[in-house]
Write a protein that holds these residues in place. Sequence first.
Motif, PDB file in Angstrom:
ATOM      1  N   SER A 153      -8.259   1.701  -5.247  1.00  0.00           N
ATOM      2  CA  SER A 153      -7.280   2.667  -4.749  1.00  0.00           C
ATOM      3  C   SER A 153      -6.886   2.283  -3.331  1.00  0.00           C
ATOM      4  O   SER A 153      -7.691   2.398  -2.406  1.00  0.00           O
ATOM      5  N   SER A 154      -5.654   1.800  -3.161  1.00  0.00           N
ATOM      6  CA  SER A 154      -5.217   1.303  -1.858  1.00  0.00           C
ATOM      7  C   SER A 154      -3.693   1.308  -1.782  1.00  0.00           C
ATOM      8  O   SER A 154      -3.000   1.511  -2.785  1.00  0.00           O
ATOM      9  N   GLU A 155      -3.181   1.039  -0.593  1.00  0.00           N
ATOM     10  CA  GLU A 155      -1.734   0.925  -0.421  1.00  0.00           C
ATOM     11  C   GLU A 155      -1.187  -0.267  -1.203  1.00  0.00           C
ATOM     12  O   GLU A 155      -0.063  -0.232  -1.691  1.00  0.00           O
ATOM     13  N   ILE A 156      -1.985  -1.313  -1.328  1.00  0.00           N
ATOM     14  CA  ILE A 156      -1.546  -2.481  -2.104  1.00  0.00           C
ATOM     15  C   ILE A 156      -1.372  -2.094  -3.571  1.00  0.00           C
ATOM     16  O   ILE A 156      -0.418  -2.523  -4.226  1.00  0.00           O
ATOM     17  N   VAL A 157      -2.281  -1.276  -4.103  1.00  0.00           N
ATOM     18  CA  VAL A 157      -2.147  -0.784  -5.474  1.00  0.00           C
ATOM     19  C   VAL A 157      -0.837  -0.013  -5.624  1.00  0.00           C
ATOM     20  O   VAL A 157      -0.086  -0.198  -6.595  1.00  0.00           O
ATOM     21  N   ARG A 203       1.442   3.582  -8.402  1.00  0.00           N
ATOM     22  CA  ARG A 203       0.462   4.623  -8.678  1.00  0.00           C
ATOM     23  C   ARG A 203      -0.698   4.429  -7.720  1.00  0.00           C
ATOM     24  O   ARG A 203      -0.806   3.407  -7.050  1.00  0.00           O
ATOM     25  N   SER A 204      -1.586   5.426  -7.677  1.00  0.00           N
ATOM     26  CA  SER A 204      -2.599   5.406  -6.621  1.00  0.00           C
ATOM     27  C   SER A 204      -3.863   4.653  -6.971  1.00  0.00           C
ATOM     28  O   SER A 204      -4.668   4.352  -6.082  1.00  0.00           O
ATOM     29  N   GLU A 205      -4.089   4.330  -8.244  1.00  0.00           N
ATOM     30  CA  GLU A 205      -5.324   3.655  -8.605  1.00  0.00           C
ATOM     31  C   GLU A 205      -5.171   2.870  -9.895  1.00  0.00           C
ATOM     32  O   GLU A 205      -4.332   3.174 -10.741  1.00  0.00           O
ATOM     33  N   VAL A 206      -5.996   1.826 -10.028  1.00  0.00           N
ATOM     34  CA  VAL A 206      -6.077   1.026 -11.249  1.00  0.00           C
ATOM     35  C   VAL A 206      -7.533   0.650 -11.458  1.00  0.00           C
ATOM     36  O   VAL A 206      -8.362   0.769 -10.549  1.00  0.00           O
ATOM     37  N   LEU A 207      -7.860   0.173 -12.659  1.00  0.00           N
ATOM     38  CA  LEU A 207      -9.205  -0.305 -12.969  1.00  0.00           C
ATOM     39  C   LEU A 207      -9.188  -1.830 -13.047  1.00  0.00           C
ATOM     40  O   LEU A 207      -8.318  -2.413 -13.708  1.00  0.00           O
ATOM     41  N   VAL A 208     -10.179  -2.457 -12.413  1.00  0.00           N
ATOM     42  CA  VAL A 208     -10.242  -3.916 -12.341  1.00  0.00           C
ATOM     43  C   VAL A 208     -11.654  -4.369 -12.715  1.00  0.00           C
ATOM     44  O   VAL A 208     -12.646  -3.790 -12.252  1.00  0.00           O
ATOM     45  N   ALA A 209     -11.753  -5.402 -13.554  1.00  0.00           N
ATOM     46  CA  ALA A 209     -13.050  -5.928 -13.970  1.00  0.00           C
ATOM     47  C   ALA A 209     -13.824  -6.457 -12.772  1.00  0.00           C
ATOM     48  O   ALA A 209     -13.266  -7.108 -11.881  1.00  0.00           O
ATOM     49  N   ALA A 210     -15.127  -6.190 -12.772  1.00  0.00           N
ATOM     50  CA  ALA A 210     -15.967  -6.594 -11.642  1.00  0.00           C
ATOM     51  C   ALA A 210     -15.882  -8.087 -11.361  1.00  0.00           C
ATOM     52  O   ALA A 210     -15.910  -8.516 -10.202  1.00  0.00           O
ATOM     53  N   ARG A 224      -4.314 -10.359  -2.926  1.00  0.00           N
ATOM     54  CA  ARG A 224      -3.602  -9.685  -1.824  1.00  0.00           C
ATOM     55  C   ARG A 224      -4.574  -8.915  -0.935  1.00  0.00           C
ATOM     56  O   ARG A 224      -4.417  -8.888   0.288  1.00  0.00           O
ATOM     57  N   HIS A 225      -5.587  -8.300  -1.543  1.00  0.00           N
ATOM     58  CA  HIS A 225      -6.598  -7.629  -0.732  1.00  0.00           C
ATOM     59  C   HIS A 225      -7.349  -8.636   0.142  1.00  0.00           C
ATOM     60  O   HIS A 225      -7.644  -8.357   1.306  1.00  0.00           O
ATOM     61  N   ALA A 226      -7.638  -9.803  -0.430  1.00  0.00           N
ATOM     62  CA  ALA A 226      -8.346 -10.831   0.330  1.00  0.00           C
ATOM     63  C   ALA A 226      -7.474 -11.362   1.467  1.00  0.00           C
ATOM     64  O   ALA A 226      -7.942 -11.518   2.611  1.00  0.00           O
ATOM     65  N   LEU A 283     -11.019   0.434  -1.596  1.00  0.00           N
ATOM     66  CA  LEU A 283     -11.020   1.898  -1.707  1.00  0.00           C
ATOM     67  C   LEU A 283     -10.474   2.558  -0.440  1.00  0.00           C
ATOM     68  O   LEU A 283     -10.939   3.613  -0.024  1.00  0.00           O
ATOM     69  N   SER A 284      -9.453   1.952   0.162  1.00  0.00           N
ATOM     70  CA  SER A 284      -8.906   2.503   1.400  1.00  0.00           C
ATOM     71  C   SER A 284      -8.243   3.856   1.199  1.00  0.00           C
ATOM     72  O   SER A 284      -8.138   4.650   2.127  1.00  0.00           O
ATOM     73  N   GLU A 285      -7.808   4.156  -0.030  1.00  0.00           N
ATOM     74  CA  GLU A 285      -7.145   5.427  -0.301  1.00  0.00           C
ATOM     75  C   GLU A 285      -8.027   6.396  -1.084  1.00  0.00           C
ATOM     76  O   GLU A 285      -7.585   7.480  -1.456  1.00  0.00           O
ATOM     77  N   TYR A 286      -9.263   6.018  -1.340  1.00  0.00           N
ATOM     78  CA  TYR A 286     -10.129   6.808  -2.224  1.00  0.00           C
ATOM     79  C   TYR A 286     -10.884   7.871  -1.453  1.00  0.00           C
ATOM     80  O   TYR A 286     -11.407   7.633  -0.361  1.00  0.00           O
ATOM     81  N   SER A 287     -10.971   9.087  -2.039  1.00  0.00           N
ATOM     82  CA  SER A 287     -11.805  10.155  -1.496  1.00  0.00           C
ATOM     83  C   SER A 287     -12.489  10.856  -2.647  1.00  0.00           C
ATOM     84  O   SER A 287     -11.832  11.451  -3.509  1.00  0.00           O
ATOM     85  N   ALA A 288     -13.815  10.785  -2.705  1.00  0.00           N
ATOM     86  CA  ALA A 288     -14.553  11.393  -3.801  1.00  0.00           C
ATOM     87  C   ALA A 288     -14.369  12.894  -3.853  1.00  0.00           C
ATOM     88  O   ALA A 288     -14.511  13.515  -4.910  1.00  0.00           O
ATOM     89  N   SER A 289     -14.023  13.519  -2.725  1.00  0.00           N
ATOM     90  CA  SER A 289     -13.901  14.978  -2.696  1.00  0.00           C
ATOM     91  C   SER A 289     -12.516  15.460  -3.103  1.00  0.00           C
ATOM     92  O   SER A 289     -12.347  16.611  -3.518  1.00  0.00           O
TER      93      SER A 289
END
Length: 363
Positions: free
Chosen positions: A236-240, A246-253, A343-345, A352-358
């Motif tokens: 979850s980031s501005e690059i995403v 959209r605000s989030e995607v799933l990526v394989a480890a 791009r993140h690299a 997780l720059s945009e992620y908030s668990a709460s």
Amino acid sequence: MPDPYFSELKYLGGPSLDFIEVAVDAGTDVSNLVVTIYLSNGGIRTTNTLAGITPTTVAGRDIYVIDTTSSGTFNGLGKTNGISLSEGATVYQFNSFSDPPSPGPITATTGPASGMQSTVIGQAGAGDSLVSTDNGDTYSVSTDPTPGSVPCLTAGTLVSTDLGPVPVENLKPGQLIALARGGTAPLLQIMHRSLDTRELRRNPKLFPVRICAGALGQGLPRRDLLVSRQHRMLVSSEIVKRMFDRSEVLVAAIRLTELPGIYVDDTVDSISYFHLVLPAHEVIIAEGAPTETLLTGEEALKSLPPEMVEELNVLFPEISSGVTSVTRYLVPDNTRQKKLVARHALHERALLSEYSASTYRAD
């Protein structure tokens, strides 16, 4: 009960990279199963059995991998050849590929498939494989060939519940698992598979990906998190947002290993992997970080043991209707996952720059 089938085929790149993956119901006697590789002229190149191969059990299926390290007769597959899976007089599959200069189906002139025409199942590049998720009915290209893969969490991982963090191996069916999007969902089933040193050395792709504490951003995960290669983490980031609107995607480890603090840990001597089954595919919280659960639904349920499917259908009839077969989270194809990570690299941005668990909510 589904017939045995080829769940993954890697046939380009040379004998040392090629492999054949066969899936059967867990506990099935495979002593009479035969894998025959046919030449384009219909003759036999090699005959292979599953004898002496230790399977990986995934969601009620035993997965056998034939490669140059597990079989004394296997010497590669090849794009112009065909492959059959048989037991006695029964031929479960006879497949070939559409790579140029393929003349079309192969007609076997001898062996178990004698007189049969092969089914042409597609084309994969030199670094790719063909994978089936519907019991061998259809095949699609995977750009990350992974024999015997198990997308799971590992023992010791702390999973957030309504009562606080609990080690994954101590979770019980019925416990309420905290969801990253808010609220909870009941744990329906937990499945596990332990791998010893011998199994890990035989199939190095079963070594876990280690996500070091803080490597995802915002201090997450709170402790080192070990997952299987194909287990997907939420990004979850501005690059995403810029790439996918959209605000989030799933990526394989395994895709994340291009980033600092995330790598395949081949120093472990043994590992225990765990599947968590919830009423729907969800993102949960492991070591404080958002990660996926096992995807269920009409197609995914085909890979589960019949008794488990029966129980799930009684308790949660909406599962069998296919309501849960589609994830609410975008899973980009492998090419776009690679671009996202690159791009993140390049810009040194946290995953997780945009992620908030709460406050997090899924789209």
